[in-house]
Write a protein that holds these residues in place. Structure first.
Motif, PDB file in Angstrom:
ATOM      1  N   ASP A 179       0.824  -1.209   0.000  1.00 57.99           N
ATOM      2  CA  ASP A 179       0.000   0.000   0.000  1.00 57.99           C
ATOM      3  C   ASP A 179       0.859   1.261   0.000  1.00 57.99           C
ATOM      4  O   ASP A 179       0.551   2.242  -0.676  1.00 57.99           O
ATOM      5  N   ALA A 180       1.927   1.215   0.785  1.00 57.55           N
ATOM      6  CA  ALA A 180       2.816   2.373   0.902  1.00 57.55           C
ATOM      7  C   ALA A 180       3.500   2.683  -0.427  1.00 57.55           C
ATOM      8  O   ALA A 180       3.558   3.838  -0.864  1.00 57.55           O
ATOM      9  N   LEU A 181       4.018   1.648  -1.075  1.00 58.63           N
ATOM     10  CA  LEU A 181       4.687   1.843  -2.371  1.00 58.63           C
ATOM     11  C   LEU A 181       3.703   2.375  -3.413  1.00 58.63           C
ATOM     12  O   LEU A 181       4.023   3.295  -4.176  1.00 58.63           O
ATOM     13  N   LYS A 182       2.510   1.814  -3.409  1.00 58.09           N
ATOM     14  CA  LYS A 182       1.479   2.243  -4.361  1.00 58.09           C
ATOM     15  C   LYS A 182       1.105   3.704  -4.135  1.00 58.09           C
ATOM     16  O   LYS A 182       0.908   4.472  -5.086  1.00 58.09           O
ATOM     17  N   HIS A 183       1.007   4.117  -2.870  1.00 59.81           N
ATOM     18  CA  HIS A 183       0.639   5.494  -2.534  1.00 59.81           C
ATOM     19  C   HIS A 183       1.600   6.500  -3.156  1.00 59.81           C
ATOM     20  O   HIS A 183       1.189   7.575  -3.602  1.00 59.81           O
TER      21      HIS A 183
END
Length: 364
Positions: A179-183
């Motif tokens: 989720d963090a990378l996608k954000h």
């Protein structure tokens, strides 16, 4: 029985956010606790504290100006005036205890409270205590600290090792790496460096990263880069040819996402940053800000370096040493895992509640 507490200090996020965390913890323990903040007029606490739902009074106070001695002419008058104002605030509010978190407003309020026989507690965030807190520590009931060895500054029988409070969105974050990378529009499976120099950025770190941007692409490593406002446009222009691997942000609000995205963090060594890094257990390269009072950032960083929980590059050497240190660390999985383990052992996820209990404990 309702308790009334004054929390004094501010000036930077490193003082304000822990202060708010302590206030929230006091409310959690005793919901009817009445809290008044006291800050310095014109400083960021005058905006951030009301946003958090608390009342704040402002003192006209400033610190010693090391770069322009002429500006210190009115300092004795400002201190005298702030002490008078502090006494007036205390008389009007009638606190059961006063807490100092550091920053300009902390000294006059705690000094006045101690002279008026009101119990005081100091929350010393750094591993090298400042002059004001050393003076106040002589009469404080308790001193909550984040590092061992603080008896060289304070009476040992009043020291409590609590750590520094960290915002709940970091201690209680449930965000996943994916989720963090996608954000941040980063690619899964690539090593990621998160570079952060505080809310205003760090000039030395920013300037040292610019010539390395092509190397990030060449080594297929991505960079999440919080530059701060002063360097943002320069960094954005420099990173434009490397947009696939370098993501530039002026400021990042969701720090839990940023920490989760990073495999290695490049950071200043402020007390709040270190407390957060211990919670998130990240291998870190510190570049301490050398002009902080008493060079406390270097002292903070060395406390971790000596425990194999971080690496350090001096501010004036970061331009020549960053490339070798950073990319060598990223290739050394065993060292990264060892640093993750060691920094994690220094975490204090319940510091806010521990400090709040100490505050209530000094009330007669």
């Amino acid at each position: 029985m309702q308790r009334k507490i004054i929390i004094a200090g501010g000036g930077t996020g490193g003082h304000i956010f822990p202060a708010i965390a302590i206030a929230n913890a006091l409310k959690k323990i005793q919901p009817d606790t009445e809290i008044l903040f006291v800050g310095a007029k014109g400083k960021m606490e005058m905006e951030k504290v009301p946003q958090a739902g608390y009342r704040i009074e402002g003192l006209e106070i400033a610190g010693f100006n090391r770069s322009n001695l002429f500006k210190n002419i009115l300092l004795p008058f400002k201190i005298w005036k702030s002490l008078r104002h502090a006494k007036a605030i205390i008389r009007a509010f009638k606190p059961d205890a006063v807490v100092g978190v550091g920053g300009y407003a902390s000294f006059p309020i705690l000094r006045a409270a101690q002279r008026m026989q009101i119990p005081s507690l100091i929350q010393e965030q750094n591993s090298f205590a400042g002059k004001s807190n050393k003076i106040l520590g002589k009469k404080a009931k308790k001193i909550c600290v984040a590092y061992d060895g603080m008896e060289r500054f304070f009476p040992a029988d009043r020291l409590i090792l609590t750590g520094n409070p960290v915002r709940n969105n970091i201690t209680q974050s449930a965000v996943t790496k994916e989720d963090a990378l996608k954000h941040f529009d980063l690619t899964t499976g690539r090593q990621t460096v998160f570079a952060v120099g505080g809310s205003l950025g760090a000039k030395a770190i920013n300037e040292a990263l610019v010539p390395l941007l092509a190397t990030f692409v060449k080594k297929d490593i991505q960079l999440l880069w919080q530059t701060g406002k002063p360097f943002y446009e320069t960094a954005k222009a420099a990173a434009a040819p490397y947009a696939s691997h370098v993501k530039v942000h002026e400021f990042i609000n969701v720090m839990d996402f940023a920490y989760k995205a990073g495999d290695v963090v490049l950071s200043r060594a402020g007390a709040l940053a270190i407390a957060e890094l211990c919670i998130v257990k990240k291998p870190v390269i510190f570049v301490p800000y050398p002009f902080a009072a008493e060079d406390h950032q270097t002292s903070n960083a060395m406390n971790l370096v000596n425990k194999d929980a971080g690496l350090l590059i001096k501010n004036d050497a970061v331009g020549t040493e960053l490339e070798g240190v950073l990319f060598s660390l990223l290739q050394n999985k065993a060292l990264m895992e060892n640093m993750e383990h060691n920094i994690g052992t220094m975490a204090h996820p319940n510091a806010d509640m521990d400090i709040a209990r100490q505050v209530l404990g000094i009330i007669p």
